[in-house]
Write a protein that holds these residues in place. Structure first.
Motif, short mmCIF file in Angstrom:
data_model
loop_
_atom_site.label_atom_id
_atom_site.label_comp_id
_atom_site.label_asym_id
_atom_site.label_seq_id
_atom_site.Cartn_x
_atom_site.Cartn_y
_atom_site.Cartn_z
N LEU A 193 84.24 -27.21 104.09
CA LEU A 193 84.91 -26.45 105.15
C LEU A 193 85.95 -27.25 105.92
O LEU A 193 86.98 -26.70 106.31
CB LEU A 193 83.88 -25.91 106.15
N LEU A 194 85.68 -28.53 106.16
CA LEU A 194 86.60 -29.30 107.02
C LEU A 194 88.02 -29.30 106.48
O LEU A 194 88.95 -28.93 107.21
CB LEU A 194 86.08 -30.73 107.23
N PRO A 195 88.26 -29.66 105.21
CA PRO A 195 89.66 -29.62 104.74
C PRO A 195 90.23 -28.21 104.69
O PRO A 195 91.43 -28.02 104.91
CB PRO A 195 89.59 -30.24 103.33
N VAL A 196 89.38 -27.23 104.41
CA VAL A 196 89.87 -25.84 104.34
C VAL A 196 90.30 -25.37 105.73
O VAL A 196 91.37 -24.78 105.89
CB VAL A 196 88.78 -24.91 103.76
N VAL A 197 89.47 -25.64 106.74
CA VAL A 197 89.80 -25.23 108.11
C VAL A 197 91.03 -26.00 108.61
O VAL A 197 91.85 -25.46 109.35
CB VAL A 197 88.58 -25.42 109.05
N GLN A 198 91.17 -27.26 108.20
CA GLN A 198 92.33 -28.07 108.61
C GLN A 198 93.64 -27.44 108.15
O GLN A 198 94.68 -27.63 108.78
CB GLN A 198 92.21 -29.50 108.06
N ARG A 199 93.58 -26.70 107.05
CA ARG A 199 94.81 -26.14 106.47
C ARG A 199 95.12 -24.72 106.92
O ARG A 199 96.16 -24.19 106.55
CB ARG A 199 94.72 -26.17 104.94
N VAL A 200 94.23 -24.08 107.70
CA VAL A 200 94.48 -22.68 108.06
C VAL A 200 95.76 -22.56 108.88
O VAL A 200 96.04 -23.39 109.74
CB VAL A 200 93.29 -22.02 108.82
N GLN A 201 96.52 -21.53 108.58
CA GLN A 201 97.77 -21.29 109.28
C GLN A 201 97.76 -20.00 110.08
O GLN A 201 98.65 -19.76 110.88
CB GLN A 201 98.93 -21.24 108.26
N SER A 202 96.76 -19.16 109.83
CA SER A 202 96.73 -17.87 110.52
C SER A 202 95.30 -17.48 110.85
O SER A 202 94.35 -18.01 110.26
CB SER A 202 97.37 -16.79 109.64
N ILE A 203 95.17 -16.57 111.77
CA ILE A 203 93.84 -16.07 112.15
C ILE A 203 93.20 -15.34 110.97
O ILE A 203 91.99 -15.36 110.80
CB ILE A 203 93.91 -15.17 113.41
N GLY A 204 94.04 -14.74 110.13
CA GLY A 204 93.52 -14.06 108.95
C GLY A 204 92.84 -15.03 107.99
O GLY A 204 91.78 -14.74 107.44
N ASP A 205 93.47 -16.20 107.80
CA ASP A 205 92.88 -17.23 106.95
C ASP A 205 91.53 -17.68 107.51
O ASP A 205 90.56 -17.86 106.78
CB ASP A 205 93.80 -18.45 106.85
N LEU A 206 91.51 -17.90 108.83
CA LEU A 206 90.28 -18.36 109.47
C LEU A 206 89.18 -17.31 109.35
O LEU A 206 88.02 -17.63 109.04
CB LEU A 206 90.53 -18.69 110.94
N GLU A 207 89.53 -16.05 109.60
CA GLU A 207 88.53 -14.98 109.52
C GLU A 207 87.97 -14.87 108.10
O GLU A 207 86.79 -14.58 107.93
CB GLU A 207 89.14 -13.63 109.96
N ASN A 208 88.82 -15.12 107.10
CA ASN A 208 88.35 -15.09 105.72
C ASN A 208 87.34 -16.21 105.47
O ASN A 208 86.32 -16.01 104.82
CB ASN A 208 89.53 -15.20 104.76
N ILE A 209 87.63 -17.41 105.99
CA ILE A 209 86.70 -18.53 105.85
C ILE A 209 85.37 -18.21 106.54
O ILE A 209 84.29 -18.45 105.98
CB ILE A 209 87.31 -19.81 106.45
N LEU A 210 85.45 -17.65 107.75
CA LEU A 210 84.22 -17.31 108.48
C LEU A 210 83.43 -16.23 107.76
O LEU A 210 82.19 -16.24 107.77
CB LEU A 210 84.56 -16.88 109.92
N TYR A 211 84.13 -15.30 107.13
CA TYR A 211 83.45 -14.26 106.36
C TYR A 211 82.70 -14.87 105.18
O TYR A 211 81.54 -14.52 104.91
CB TYR A 211 84.48 -13.22 105.88
N GLN A 212 83.37 -15.78 104.46
CA GLN A 212 82.71 -16.44 103.32
C GLN A 212 81.50 -17.25 103.80
O GLN A 212 80.46 -17.29 103.13
CB GLN A 212 83.70 -17.38 102.60
N HIS A 213 81.65 -17.89 104.95
CA HIS A 213 80.54 -18.67 105.51
C HIS A 213 79.37 -17.76 105.87
O HIS A 213 78.21 -18.11 105.65
CB HIS A 213 81.00 -19.47 106.73
N ARG A 214 79.65 -16.60 106.44
CA ARG A 214 78.57 -15.66 106.80
C ARG A 214 77.81 -15.22 105.55
O ARG A 214 76.60 -15.03 105.58
CB ARG A 214 79.13 -14.45 107.55
#
Length: 197
Positions: A50-71
């Motif tokens: 997660l750390l490198p993936v979150v470091q690269r997010v550029q939009s709230i949509g990207d972040l929400e997608n990561i959080l969805y996968q984590h859930r």
């Protein structure tokens, strides 16, 4: 500084038990902690991804997608851990040959702590993404003081179980605070994204 204190924070219970408790309590905690360490491997793996993936997010949509996968991962992690915690009443006595009967309860409490840590893990990565290291450093030091204080209070009363309760409360407080801080950065990322569009 944060990672240095975090390393000590995760082991402080052992030091306190060694200092103020009988050897059997330390051995009981050690027995349960051995199985808890297996759960920590899953948490470490998630952080590594997660750390490198979150470091690269550029939009709230990207972040929400990561959080969805984590859930989705969390929905798999919780039942597996709960099943392991339930089965530990037979597995741990079988492996330890009944030497540490309280290790079952200690492990079950630590398993709940592992679920809490897993649930909040992406949020700590988001706080790091925004380089709020001062907040993390102060928070982990406060968490360390809470953990030590709770151990000193609970271990004489509950032994190794008290140490596990202290871990759960301290880790829960730190992770909960990180979650609240991360909400601020989610809003910042959302406004940045809207500003760019």
């Amino acid at each position: 500084g944060y990672f240095f204190v975090l390393a000590f924070f995760s082991q402080v219970n052992v030091f306190v038990l060694k200092t103020i408790a009988e050897d059997v309590e330390l051995a009981t905690y050690g027995s349960a902690f051995r199985y808890y360490s297996l759960l920590s491997l899953a948490l470490g793996a998630v952080h590594t991804v997660l750390l490198p993936v979150v470091q690269r997010v550029q939009s709230i949509g990207d972040l929400e997608n990561i959080l969805y996968q984590h859930r989705r991962m969390l929905l798999l992690f919780i039942p597996v851990v709960l099943l392991g915690a339930w089965a530990s009443q037979w597995i741990i006595p079988w492996i330890d040959r009944g030497k540490y009967p309280d290790a079952v309860m200690v492990f079950q409490i630590l398993a709940i702590s592992a679920i809490v840590s897993f649930a909040f893990s992406p949020h700590s990565n988001l706080v790091m993404r925004f380089e709020d290291f001062r907040f993390l450093f102060i928070l982990i030091n406060l968490g360390l003081l809470v953990n030590v204080g709770l151990c000193i209070w609970l271990v004489p009363r509950l032994g190794a179980t008290g140490s596990a309760v202290a871990t759960l409360i301290a880790f829960g407080s730190v992770n909960g605070s990180i979650f609240l801080r991360a909400r601020k950065y989610r809003k910042s990322l959302a406004s940045l994204t809207q500003g760019d569009s």
